[in-house]
Design a protein around this motif. Structure first.
Motif, PDB file in Angstrom:
ATOM      1  N   ILE A 149      18.261  34.519  39.194  1.00 46.85           N
ATOM      2  CA  ILE A 149      17.521  33.543  39.983  1.00 46.85           C
ATOM      3  C   ILE A 149      16.024  33.672  39.699  1.00 46.85           C
ATOM      4  CG2 ILE A 149      16.959  32.776  42.314  1.00 46.85           C
ATOM      5  CD1 ILE A 149      19.792  32.133  41.456  1.00 46.85           C
ATOM      6  N   ALA A 150      15.546  34.921  39.631  1.00 44.56           N
ATOM      7  CA  ALA A 150      14.118  35.140  39.348  1.00 44.56           C
ATOM      8  C   ALA A 150      13.738  34.588  37.986  1.00 44.56           C
ATOM      9  CB  ALA A 150      13.809  36.643  39.432  1.00 44.56           C
ATOM     10  N   TRP A 151      14.616  34.797  36.982  1.00 44.27           N
ATOM     11  CA  TRP A 151      14.305  34.285  35.638  1.00 44.27           C
ATOM     12  C   TRP A 151      14.332  32.761  35.621  1.00 44.27           C
ATOM     13  CZ3 TRP A 151      11.785  35.960  31.742  1.00 44.27           C
ATOM     14  CH2 TRP A 151      11.904  35.349  30.506  1.00 44.27           C
ATOM     15  N   GLY A 180      13.720  31.642  27.408  1.00 47.69           N
ATOM     16  CA  GLY A 180      13.184  30.749  28.416  1.00 47.69           C
ATOM     17  C   GLY A 180      13.579  29.303  28.199  1.00 47.69           C
ATOM     18  N   MET A 181      14.265  29.007  27.080  1.00 47.06           N
ATOM     19  CA  MET A 181      14.715  27.655  26.756  1.00 47.06           C
ATOM     20  C   MET A 181      13.550  26.664  26.776  1.00 47.06           C
ATOM     21  SD  MET A 181      17.943  27.952  26.116  1.00 47.06           S
ATOM     22  CE  MET A 181      18.590  26.296  26.227  1.00 47.06           C
ATOM     23  N   ILE A 182      12.408  27.092  26.230  1.00 45.91           N
ATOM     24  CA  ILE A 182      11.236  26.228  26.169  1.00 45.91           C
ATOM     25  C   ILE A 182      11.400  25.287  24.986  1.00 45.91           C
ATOM     26  CG2 ILE A 182       8.728  26.167  25.999  1.00 45.91           C
ATOM     27  CD1 ILE A 182       9.878  27.450  28.529  1.00 45.91           C
ATOM     28  N   PRO A 183      11.296  23.975  25.163  1.00 47.07           N
ATOM     29  CA  PRO A 183      11.492  23.043  24.054  1.00 47.07           C
ATOM     30  C   PRO A 183      10.558  23.348  22.893  1.00 47.07           C
ATOM     31  CG  PRO A 183      11.377  21.878  26.147  1.00 47.07           C
ATOM     32  CD  PRO A 183      11.014  23.289  26.426  1.00 47.07           C
ATOM     33  N   THR A 184      11.105  23.303  21.686  1.00 49.57           N
ATOM     34  CA  THR A 184      10.317  23.630  20.501  1.00 49.57           C
ATOM     35  C   THR A 184       9.899  22.408  19.695  1.00 49.57           C
ATOM     36  OG1 THR A 184      12.350  23.947  19.227  1.00 49.57           O
ATOM     37  CG2 THR A 184      11.379  25.895  20.269  1.00 49.57           C
ATOM     38  N   GLN A 219      13.153  28.661  50.964  1.00 48.19           N
ATOM     39  CA  GLN A 219      13.417  27.792  49.831  1.00 48.19           C
ATOM     40  C   GLN A 219      12.281  27.883  48.823  1.00 48.19           C
ATOM     41  OE1 GLN A 219      16.321  25.970  49.409  1.00 48.19           O
ATOM     42  NE2 GLN A 219      16.928  27.219  51.175  1.00 48.19           N
ATOM     43  N   TYR A 220      12.654  27.989  47.556  1.00 49.04           N
ATOM     44  CA  TYR A 220      11.644  28.058  46.485  1.00 49.04           C
ATOM     45  C   TYR A 220      11.323  26.662  45.985  1.00 49.04           C
ATOM     46  CZ  TYR A 220       9.618  28.671  41.895  1.00 49.04           C
ATOM     47  OH  TYR A 220       8.808  28.590  40.809  1.00 49.04           O
ATOM     48  N   THR A 221      10.063  26.348  45.894  1.00 53.82           N
ATOM     49  CA  THR A 221       9.620  25.058  45.369  1.00 53.82           C
ATOM     50  C   THR A 221       8.779  25.302  44.133  1.00 53.82           C
ATOM     51  OG1 THR A 221       9.581  24.114  47.592  1.00 53.82           O
ATOM     52  CG2 THR A 221       8.388  22.922  45.863  1.00 53.82           C
ATOM     53  N   ALA A 222       9.235  24.793  43.000  1.00 56.19           N
ATOM     54  CA  ALA A 222       8.491  24.971  41.753  1.00 56.19           C
ATOM     55  C   ALA A 222       7.239  24.117  41.774  1.00 56.19           C
ATOM     56  CB  ALA A 222       9.365  24.568  40.569  1.00 56.19           C
ATOM     57  N   ARG A 281      11.298  30.120  34.501  1.00 52.91           N
ATOM     58  CA  ARG A 281      11.438  28.946  33.632  1.00 52.91           C
ATOM     59  C   ARG A 281      10.935  27.685  34.328  1.00 52.91           C
ATOM     60  NH1 ARG A 281      17.406  28.441  32.099  1.00 52.91           N
ATOM     61  NH2 ARG A 281      16.559  26.600  31.051  1.00 52.91           N
ATOM     62  N   HIS A 282      11.158  27.576  35.642  1.00 52.93           N
ATOM     63  CA  HIS A 282      10.646  26.436  36.405  1.00 52.93           C
ATOM     64  C   HIS A 282       9.121  26.384  36.323  1.00 52.93           C
ATOM     65  CE1 HIS A 282      13.833  24.242  38.397  1.00 52.93           C
ATOM     66  NE2 HIS A 282      14.459  25.370  38.687  1.00 52.93           N
ATOM     67  N   ASP A 283       8.490  27.553  36.416  1.00 51.54           N
ATOM     68  CA  ASP A 283       7.033  27.602  36.397  1.00 51.54           C
ATOM     69  C   ASP A 283       6.467  27.269  35.023  1.00 51.54           C
ATOM     70  OD1 ASP A 283       7.036  28.234  39.030  1.00 51.54           O
ATOM     71  OD2 ASP A 283       6.151  30.236  38.804  1.00 51.54           O
ATOM     72  N   VAL A 284       7.107  27.785  33.983  1.00 49.62           N
ATOM     73  CA  VAL A 284       6.555  27.611  32.633  1.00 49.62           C
ATOM     74  C   VAL A 284       6.709  26.172  32.163  1.00 49.62           C
ATOM     75  CG1 VAL A 284       6.759  28.324  30.228  1.00 49.62           C
ATOM     76  CG2 VAL A 284       6.911  30.029  32.039  1.00 49.62           C
ATOM     77  N   ARG A 285       7.882  25.592  32.345  1.00 46.38           N
ATOM     78  CA  ARG A 285       8.191  24.212  31.992  1.00 46.38           C
ATOM     79  C   ARG A 285       8.095  23.953  30.484  1.00 46.38           C
ATOM     80  NH1 ARG A 285       8.272  20.551  36.340  1.00 46.38           N
ATOM     81  NH2 ARG A 285       8.826  21.787  38.183  1.00 46.38           N
ATOM     82  N   SER A 286       6.886  23.952  29.932  1.00 48.48           N
ATOM     83  CA  SER A 286       6.710  23.660  28.511  1.00 48.48           C
ATOM     84  C   SER A 286       5.428  24.298  28.020  1.00 48.48           C
ATOM     85  CB  SER A 286       6.670  22.149  28.252  1.00 48.48           C
ATOM     86  OG  SER A 286       5.551  21.576  28.896  1.00 48.48           O
TER      87      SER A 286
END
Length: 268
Positions: free
Chosen positions: A55-57, A181-185, A24-27, A61-66
């Protein structure tokens, strides 16, 4: 170790051992920085788990967050005192955020094609500038070798030297990472380099005439010249043609266009 026949019998009897659960992956918690990459420390970046690219991408995105707007565009007021005009998220912020995350999850982001366009213009202060516009096609490949559908992003820059192409390429990469990455702008983001555009210098009628009559000017370029003349409202300007006679730029261009296309047809 059991044989294939034994395993088949166990399956039929319902006694086959259960398959091991997938890890299981945990961010990481929001705001927690990723470890700094150390080429001597293989444990910080172990071999990525072999999962499909989507899944990798998602894990990237989980890691980057914002990514916050920590870069500052500084200008000077009328008293020559510096002040921050606006904050922005620069190219380095995108690389610093996505670089470790893509490395952790075995994701490669590669430019596979690039279309460039250039034009000369000037700033509002009359300084000569070079505008570079680049549309880049990207491939995002996962640890298993599969890829997302090809993606495109554009970058544009104005530069007075020879750095316009590099700036436009960097901005295209930044757009890809933040948008895909859908990072909020948040608020609309100005560019790091802010140049107010002035009007491009208008070419003279004789300058256009010389380009039209030049035998090296292609038929495609003649079509573009006609478009430029229409926008500049110069189609009916009279010039002296190569025969010493007065002719409108529209008629001159059309005549040479017909001659070049006829010549190209005869050669084929």
């Amino acid at each position: 170790m059991t044989s294939l026949t034994e395993r088949a019998e166990m399956h039929d009897n319902g006694t086959a051992p259960a398959a091991p659960a997938a890890p299981q992956y945990t961010a990481p918690p929001a705001g927690e920085p990723l470890p700094v990459f150390d080429f001597e420390d293989n444990e910080a970046y172990p071999t990525p788990e072999m999962v499909p690219v989507h899944i990798a991408w998602l894990r990237v995105r989980h890691d980057v967050r914002s990514v916050g707007k920590t870069d500052k565009h500084v200008e000077k007021d009328k008293n020559n005192r510096p002040y921050v005009k606006y904050n922005f998220r620069g190219v380095d912020a995108a690389i610093n955020a996505f670089g470790p995350a893509t490395l952790r999850h075995g994701v490669n982001v590669m430019a596979v094609d690039m279309t460039t366009n250039y034009r000369d213009t000037q700033s509002s202060r009359g300084n000569k500038m070079r505008e570079a516009t680049i549309v880049t096609t990207w491939q995002i490949m996962g640890p298993m070798g599969d890829s997302l559908p090809l993606l495109k992003s554009a970058g544009e820059s104005l530069d007075s030297g020879d750095k316009g192409t590099a700036k436009a390429q960097s901005l295209a990469l930044r757009a890809l990472l933040f948008n895909t990455g859908m990072i909020p702008t948040g608020d609309p983001e100005p560019e790091a380099t802010h140049v107010e555009r002035g009007e491009a210098p208008t070419r003279s009628a004789n300058d256009y005439r010389d380009e039209i009559v030049n035998p090296k000017t292609s038929a495609g370029r003649l079509e573009q010249i006609s478009y430029e003349l229409r926008n500049a409202r110069m189609l009916h300007v009279l010039v002296t043609n190569e025969h010493g006679e007065e002719e409108t730029l529209d008629a001159l261009g059309m005549r040479h266009y017909n001659e070049r296309t006829a010549q190209a047809g005869g050669e084929s």
